[in-house]
Design an enzyme around this catalytic site. Structure first.
Site, mmCIF file in Angstrom:
data_model
loop_
_atom_site.group_PDB
_atom_site.id
_atom_site.type_symbol
_atom_site.label_atom_id
_atom_site.label_comp_id
_atom_site.label_asym_id
_atom_site.label_seq_id
_atom_site.Cartn_x
_atom_site.Cartn_y
_atom_site.Cartn_z
ATOM 1 N N HIS A 42 0.812 -1.213 0.000
ATOM 2 C CA HIS A 42 0.000 0.000 0.000
ATOM 3 C C HIS A 42 0.849 1.269 0.000
ATOM 4 C CE1 HIS A 42 -3.695 -2.370 1.712
ATOM 5 N NE2 HIS A 42 -3.439 -2.629 0.448
ATOM 6 N N CYS B 93 5.810 20.457 -11.984
ATOM 7 C CA CYS B 93 4.641 20.846 -12.801
ATOM 8 C C CYS B 93 3.635 21.707 -12.062
ATOM 9 C CB CYS B 93 3.952 19.596 -13.343
ATOM 10 S SG CYS B 93 2.920 18.753 -12.129
ATOM 11 N N GLY C 81 -1.718 -9.596 12.270
ATOM 12 C CA GLY C 81 -2.298 -8.284 12.540
ATOM 13 C C GLY C 81 -3.058 -7.660 11.399
ATOM 14 N N THR C 82 -3.756 -8.472 10.642
ATOM 15 C CA THR C 82 -4.623 -7.880 9.597
ATOM 16 C C THR C 82 -6.032 -8.427 9.725
ATOM 17 O OG1 THR C 82 -4.987 -7.547 7.225
ATOM 18 C CG2 THR C 82 -3.868 -9.594 7.862
ATOM 19 N N SER C 83 -7.017 -7.537 9.476
ATOM 20 C CA SER C 83 -8.408 -7.966 9.560
ATOM 21 C C SER C 83 -8.802 -8.785 8.333
ATOM 22 C CB SER C 83 -9.330 -6.750 9.686
ATOM 23 O OG SER C 83 -9.092 -5.850 8.617
HETATM 24 P P1 OAD Z 1 -7.251 -3.294 10.458
HETATM 25 O O1 OAD Z 1 -7.321 -2.126 11.369
HETATM 26 O O2 OAD Z 1 -8.394 -3.551 9.536
HETATM 27 O O3 OAD Z 1 -7.051 -4.624 11.308
HETATM 28 C C1 OAD Z 1 -6.105 -4.701 12.331
HETATM 29 C C2 OAD Z 1 -6.017 -6.127 12.803
HETATM 30 O O4 OAD Z 1 -4.961 -6.196 13.743
HETATM 31 C C3 OAD Z 1 -7.263 -6.641 13.512
HETATM 32 O O5 OAD Z 1 -7.585 -7.943 13.004
HETATM 33 C C4 OAD Z 1 -6.847 -6.738 14.988
HETATM 34 O O6 OAD Z 1 -7.483 -7.818 15.678
HETATM 35 C C5 OAD Z 1 -5.364 -6.983 14.846
HETATM 36 N N1 OAD Z 1 -4.560 -6.530 15.987
HETATM 37 C C6 OAD Z 1 -4.770 -5.477 16.813
HETATM 38 N N2 OAD Z 1 -3.763 -5.364 17.693
HETATM 39 C C7 OAD Z 1 -2.884 -6.351 17.408
HETATM 40 C C8 OAD Z 1 -1.627 -6.758 17.952
HETATM 41 N N3 OAD Z 1 -1.060 -6.083 18.958
HETATM 42 N N4 OAD Z 1 -1.006 -7.827 17.403
HETATM 43 C C9 OAD Z 1 -1.568 -8.508 16.371
HETATM 44 N N5 OAD Z 1 -2.745 -8.168 15.820
HETATM 45 C C10 OAD Z 1 -3.394 -7.116 16.324
HETATM 46 O O7 OAD Z 1 -5.859 -3.161 9.642
HETATM 47 P P2 OAD Z 1 -5.408 -3.813 8.257
HETATM 48 O O8 OAD Z 1 -5.923 -5.199 8.128
HETATM 49 O O9 OAD Z 1 -3.964 -3.588 8.124
HETATM 50 O O10 OAD Z 1 -5.347 0.421 3.553
HETATM 51 O O11 OAD Z 1 -6.170 -2.876 7.224
HETATM 52 C C11 OAD Z 1 -5.972 -3.100 5.871
HETATM 53 C C12 OAD Z 1 -5.960 -1.809 5.111
HETATM 54 O O12 OAD Z 1 -7.125 -1.029 5.417
HETATM 55 C C13 OAD Z 1 -4.826 -0.867 5.479
HETATM 56 O O13 OAD Z 1 -3.610 -1.166 4.836
HETATM 57 C C14 OAD Z 1 -5.348 0.445 4.998
HETATM 58 C C15 OAD Z 1 -6.739 0.363 5.556
HETATM 59 O O14 OAD Z 1 -7.647 1.137 4.931
HETATM 60 C C16 OAD Z 1 -5.193 1.534 2.850
HETATM 61 O O15 OAD Z 1 -5.034 2.626 3.379
HETATM 62 C C17 OAD Z 1 -5.260 1.328 1.379
#
Ligand code: OAD
Length: 253
Positions: free
Chosen positions: A121, A158, A195-197
């Protein structure tokens, strides 16, 4: 914590590892995630409202200042034990290649010691012109709060508006990063998903690709996610607790 034996054994048997990370990876460094309940901006705005081309075109000063606020915040935090453990995985227990495939736009994996990091990203620090794409390296005025408005600077080439070097909803991922990320999970023996949803595509498809290509998929996340069912193993702990424990277990042999 004690990491389950089958998780340790799977990683021990791997030569190539891919680590797919999201905002939870940086949470214990003090960088807020996007979708966990928390005070702050995302109470009022969903990422889909702010991180879009439409939001930028409607109100560039607001979007620019918000990203700068995040940029400033990231500069003042440190990699956590999880980032350092990911870097330490290279070289333990027969693992000879670790590729980090991150959705995060911070540089905490690099500062934590990882040298092969794919940013799906983009990166907060790579400002560029929204019109001609020229990189912008001049110093920028930083906001004092996350809701301050700051007019974006103008491109020196530009005159177009300078924008954050991140991918917004509705935009394509950088092709090179996507190709490298895909290749890393397809080649991996084990893929850690940390750590990703798992709700933002196409990144959310990587665990499925990994499993289809024969990798053992291990999720590290304190909560259930949309990709939990894809994982062979689920470690219900935070990144900064689970990943150092995994490295320690591998080193113990
Ligand atoms: P999210 O905020 O959607 O999800 C965060 C995840 O991290 C959740 O599943 C939590 O349970 C988990 N979590 C929280 N604390 C944690 C910890 N200490 N250790 C491990 N896991 C933990 O974030 P992303 O999945 O990264 O995109 O979101 C994906 C994309 O949505 C981002 O890259 C961004 C956003 O909009 C863009 O900006 C294009």
């Amino acid at each position: 914590m004690v990491v389950a034996r089958e998780v340790v054994d799977a990683v021990r048997g791997a030569r190539r590892l891919a680590v797919v990370t999201g905002a939870g990876m940086s949470a214990e460094s003090g960088v807020p995630t996007f979708r966990d309940a928390q005070p702050g901006l995302w109470e009022q705005y969903s990422p889909e409202d702010l991180a879009t081309v439409e939001a930028w075109e409607r109100d560039p000063a607001f979007v620019w200042a918000w990203y700068l606020w995040r940029f400033e915040r990231v500069r003042h935090v440190e990699p956590n034990a999880g980032h350092r453990a990911v870097a330490a995985l290279a070289g333990v227990a027969g693992v000879d290649a670790v590729t980090v495939v991150t959705q995060n736009v911070d540089d905490l994996h690099e500062r934590g010691g990882s040298d092969d990091v794919v940013h799906l990203h983009g990166a907060l620090s790579r400002f560029r012109c929204a019109s001609c794409g020229a990189p912008f390296d001049a110093p920028v005025a930083l906001p004092h709060s996350e809701t301050e408005r700051i007019d974006p600077p103008r491109c020196e080439a530009c005159g177009g508006l300078v924008r954050p070097g991140v991918v917004w909803f509705g935009e394509l991922l950088p092709q090179d990063a996507w190709d490298r990320g895909l290749a890393a999970v397809e080649a991996a023996d084990v893929v850690l998903v940390v750590g990703t949803s798992g709700i933002v595509h196409p990144a959310a498809g990587l665990p499925v690709v990994a499993r289809g290509a024969g990798a053992v998929v291990i999720e590290v996340n304190p909560r259930d996610t949309d990709v939990s069912d894809v994982a062979h193993h689920r470690v219900r702990e935070t990144a900064a607790v689970a990943l150092p424990a995994l490295v320690e277990a591998l080193l113990r042999g």
